[in-house]
Design an enzyme around this catalytic site. Structure first.
Site, short mmCIF file in Angstrom:
data_model
loop_
_atom_site.label_atom_id
_atom_site.label_comp_id
_atom_site.label_asym_id
_atom_site.label_seq_id
_atom_site.Cartn_x
_atom_site.Cartn_y
_atom_site.Cartn_z
N CYS A 189 25.52 30.33 34.24
CA CYS A 189 24.78 29.14 33.81
C CYS A 189 25.73 28.05 33.31
O CYS A 189 26.86 28.33 32.90
CB CYS A 189 23.81 29.50 32.71
SG CYS A 189 22.55 30.69 33.19
N GLU A 244 25.62 26.29 30.54
CA GLU A 244 25.95 26.41 29.13
C GLU A 244 27.11 27.38 28.93
O GLU A 244 28.06 27.10 28.20
CB GLU A 244 24.74 26.89 28.33
CG GLU A 244 23.54 25.98 28.42
CD GLU A 244 22.59 26.34 29.56
OE1 GLU A 244 23.06 26.63 30.70
OE2 GLU A 244 21.37 26.34 29.33
N GLU A 263 26.14 29.45 41.34
CA GLU A 263 25.41 30.58 41.90
C GLU A 263 26.28 31.42 42.81
O GLU A 263 27.32 30.97 43.29
CB GLU A 263 24.18 30.08 42.67
CG GLU A 263 23.16 29.42 41.78
CD GLU A 263 21.93 28.94 42.52
OE1 GLU A 263 20.96 28.62 41.85
OE2 GLU A 263 21.95 28.86 43.78
#
Length: 130
Positions: free
Chosen positions: A53, A55, A44
């Site tokens: 993210c 992934e 973040e």
């Protein structure tokens, strides 16, 4: 195929998540068709749009090292719940193949397997640009 090792790697990657704003840790582990594993966690940023993210972190690591032949991606998130990839991650996943399998796990022994085409039907891809 036994996906348990990939799920375990995703849980290990989840421990490295940097989530000072949401406290929602996600981990991912990617297996290439040549057998190499890349992991990722969510990272973040105070400027939320710059957040990445798990992934995509795993995918970008693989691609940056020359591996675009993704076979499977395992994703783990909320404890004892199934956490699915967001829309942006689904789009990035399909960029590297409409045959990629996704393992969505809520524990090291409980998981579901999906094709990316199930999670992103009627996707827009490079085929649409020809």
């Amino acid at each position: 195929m036994d996906y348990s090792n990939l799920v375990k790697k995703a849980f290990e990657a989840q421990k490295y998540a940097y989530t000072p704003y949401s406290s929602f840790n996600v981990g991912a582990a990617l297996l290439t068709k040549s057998g190499k594993i890349y992991t990722g966690c969510n990272i973040e940023c105070a400027s939320y749009g710059a957040t990445n993210c798990a992934e995509r972190t795993a995918i970008f690591k693989a691609v940056s090292e020359g591996h675009k032949d993704i076979a499977v991606i395992a994703v783990v998130g909320a404890e004892d719940e199934y956490t699915f990839p967001c829309g942006i991650c689904r789009q990035v996943i399909v960029e590297f193949g409409k045959d990629i399998k996704l393992i969505i796990a809520k524990s090291e022994t409980e998981y579901k397997v999906f094709d990316i085409s199930e999670l992103l039907p009627h996707s827009f891809s490079s085929e649409d640009l020809k």
